[in-house]
Design a protein around this motif. Structure first.
Motif, PDB file in Angstrom:
ATOM      1  N   ILE A 239       0.877  -1.167   0.000  1.00 50.43           N
ATOM      2  CA  ILE A 239       0.000   0.000   0.000  1.00 50.43           C
ATOM      3  C   ILE A 239       0.910   1.212   0.000  1.00 50.43           C
ATOM      4  O   ILE A 239       1.697   1.392   0.933  1.00 50.43           O
ATOM      5  CB  ILE A 239      -0.931   0.004   1.230  1.00 50.43           C
ATOM      6  CG1 ILE A 239      -1.847  -1.220   1.205  1.00 50.43           C
ATOM      7  CG2 ILE A 239      -1.744   1.290   1.277  1.00 50.43           C
ATOM      8  CD1 ILE A 239      -2.716  -1.364   2.436  1.00 50.43           C
ATOM      9  N   PHE A 240       0.822   2.033  -1.029  1.00 55.38           N
ATOM     10  CA  PHE A 240       1.715   3.182  -1.204  1.00 55.38           C
ATOM     11  C   PHE A 240       3.180   2.752  -1.150  1.00 55.38           C
ATOM     12  O   PHE A 240       4.040   3.462  -0.630  1.00 55.38           O
ATOM     13  CB  PHE A 240       1.454   4.274  -0.160  1.00 55.38           C
ATOM     14  CG  PHE A 240       0.047   4.776  -0.142  1.00 55.38           C
ATOM     15  CD1 PHE A 240      -0.507   5.371  -1.253  1.00 55.38           C
ATOM     16  CD2 PHE A 240      -0.726   4.645   0.998  1.00 55.38           C
ATOM     17  CE1 PHE A 240      -1.809   5.836  -1.240  1.00 55.38           C
ATOM     18  CE2 PHE A 240      -2.033   5.109   1.023  1.00 55.38           C
ATOM     19  CZ  PHE A 240      -2.573   5.705  -0.104  1.00 55.38           C
ATOM     20  N   GLY A 241       3.471   1.556  -1.660  1.00 48.39           N
ATOM     21  CA  GLY A 241       4.824   1.037  -1.691  1.00 48.39           C
ATOM     22  C   GLY A 241       5.334   0.543  -0.347  1.00 48.39           C
ATOM     23  O   GLY A 241       6.499   0.222  -0.207  1.00 48.39           O
ATOM     24  N   ARG A 242       4.475   0.484   0.647  1.00 50.94           N
ATOM     25  CA  ARG A 242       4.849   0.066   2.004  1.00 50.94           C
ATOM     26  C   ARG A 242       4.085  -1.189   2.391  1.00 50.94           C
ATOM     27  O   ARG A 242       3.098  -1.554   1.776  1.00 50.94           O
ATOM     28  CB  ARG A 242       4.535   1.166   3.025  1.00 50.94           C
ATOM     29  CG  ARG A 242       5.160   2.484   2.724  1.00 50.94           C
ATOM     30  CD  ARG A 242       6.607   2.468   3.085  1.00 50.94           C
ATOM     31  NE  ARG A 242       7.173   3.790   2.852  1.00 50.94           N
ATOM     32  CZ  ARG A 242       8.424   3.997   2.616  1.00 50.94           C
ATOM     33  NH1 ARG A 242       9.266   3.009   2.561  1.00 50.94           N
ATOM     34  NH2 ARG A 242       8.875   5.204   2.414  1.00 50.94           N
ATOM     35  N   GLU A 243       4.554  -1.793   3.471  1.00 53.51           N
ATOM     36  CA  GLU A 243       3.861  -2.962   3.979  1.00 53.51           C
ATOM     37  C   GLU A 243       2.481  -2.555   4.492  1.00 53.51           C
ATOM     38  O   GLU A 243       2.324  -1.473   5.069  1.00 53.51           O
ATOM     39  CB  GLU A 243       4.671  -3.607   5.095  1.00 53.51           C
ATOM     40  CG  GLU A 243       5.970  -4.184   4.589  1.00 53.51           C
ATOM     41  CD  GLU A 243       6.736  -4.910   5.668  1.00 53.51           C
ATOM     42  OE1 GLU A 243       6.168  -5.185   6.737  1.00 53.51           O
ATOM     43  OE2 GLU A 243       7.903  -5.204   5.422  1.00 53.51           O
ATOM     44  N   PRO A 244       1.476  -3.405   4.321  1.00 51.02           N
ATOM     45  CA  PRO A 244       0.105  -3.049   4.720  1.00 51.02           C
ATOM     46  C   PRO A 244      -0.038  -2.680   6.196  1.00 51.02           C
ATOM     47  O   PRO A 244      -0.735  -1.732   6.526  1.00 51.02           O
ATOM     48  CB  PRO A 244      -0.695  -4.309   4.403  1.00 51.02           C
ATOM     49  CG  PRO A 244       0.110  -5.074   3.437  1.00 51.02           C
ATOM     50  CD  PRO A 244       1.539  -4.716   3.687  1.00 51.02           C
TER      51      PRO A 244
ATOM     52  N   ALA B 214      -5.555  -4.713   7.939  1.00 46.91           N
ATOM     53  CA  ALA B 214      -4.120  -4.988   8.002  1.00 46.91           C
ATOM     54  C   ALA B 214      -3.855  -6.438   8.380  1.00 46.91           C
ATOM     55  O   ALA B 214      -2.951  -7.076   7.832  1.00 46.91           O
ATOM     56  CB  ALA B 214      -3.450  -4.045   8.999  1.00 46.91           C
ATOM     57  N   ALA B 215      -4.640  -6.981   9.296  1.00 47.82           N
ATOM     58  CA  ALA B 215      -4.468  -8.386   9.691  1.00 47.82           C
ATOM     59  C   ALA B 215      -4.742  -9.323   8.520  1.00 47.82           C
ATOM     60  O   ALA B 215      -4.060 -10.331   8.348  1.00 47.82           O
ATOM     61  CB  ALA B 215      -5.378  -8.725  10.868  1.00 47.82           C
ATOM     62  N   ALA B 216      -5.721  -8.971   7.701  1.00 47.99           N
ATOM     63  CA  ALA B 216      -6.042  -9.803   6.542  1.00 47.99           C
ATOM     64  C   ALA B 216      -4.947  -9.748   5.479  1.00 47.99           C
ATOM     65  O   ALA B 216      -4.784 -10.687   4.699  1.00 47.99           O
ATOM     66  CB  ALA B 216      -7.375  -9.365   5.937  1.00 47.99           C
ATOM     67  N   LEU B 217      -4.180  -8.662   5.462  1.00 44.92           N
ATOM     68  CA  LEU B 217      -3.159  -8.480   4.434  1.00 44.92           C
ATOM     69  C   LEU B 217      -1.755  -8.847   4.890  1.00 44.92           C
ATOM     70  O   LEU B 217      -0.800  -8.673   4.124  1.00 44.92           O
ATOM     71  CB  LEU B 217      -3.166  -7.025   3.946  1.00 44.92           C
ATOM     72  CG  LEU B 217      -4.448  -6.551   3.263  1.00 44.92           C
ATOM     73  CD1 LEU B 217      -4.334  -5.073   2.898  1.00 44.92           C
ATOM     74  CD2 LEU B 217      -4.759  -7.390   2.040  1.00 44.92           C
TER      75      LEU B 217
END
Length: 112
Positions: free
Chosen positions: A5-10, A51-54
């Protein structure tokens, strides 16, 4: 391929967004203490669940979400504190827990 997400970890992106939205609630937008508390706790729970799902393992992010949401809820509904205090507690907990758990989560792998 890992989800970004935006090049970062979720987990990092969504927890940061949760803290920012919690902070925005405090800028005298005409909300009562209870309304601000519901928004901060609800936003933390909703974005934390995403976030937990990703991320993998799910348990680490689920724990982060649970602690931040409970802390926000207790601050907002268990004590007579200002919305700024609720947002500060939520943001501080998210930052500390993300720092501690950073090496234990990774983005979910998806097929390209």
């Amino acid at each position: 391929m890992k989800i970004r997400i935006f090049g970062r970890e979720p987990a990092l992106a969504l927890n940061t967004l949760s803290a920012i939205l919690g902070l925005l609630v405090t800028f005298n937008v005409g909300l009562t203490e209870a309304q601000a508390g519901w928004i901060v706790a609800g936003t933390s729970a909703f974005l934390g669940a995403i976030a937990a799902a990703l991320t993998r393992p799910i348990a680490v992010q689920a724990f982060t979400t649970l602690v931040a949401t409970l802390a926000s809820g207790v601050a907002a509904f268990g004590y007579d504190v200002a919305p700024t205090t609720t947002a500060a507690i939520n943001g501080a907990l998210l930052a500390v827990i993300m720092f501690i758990t950073r090496g234990q989560v990774s983005p979910k792998e998806v097929d390209a």
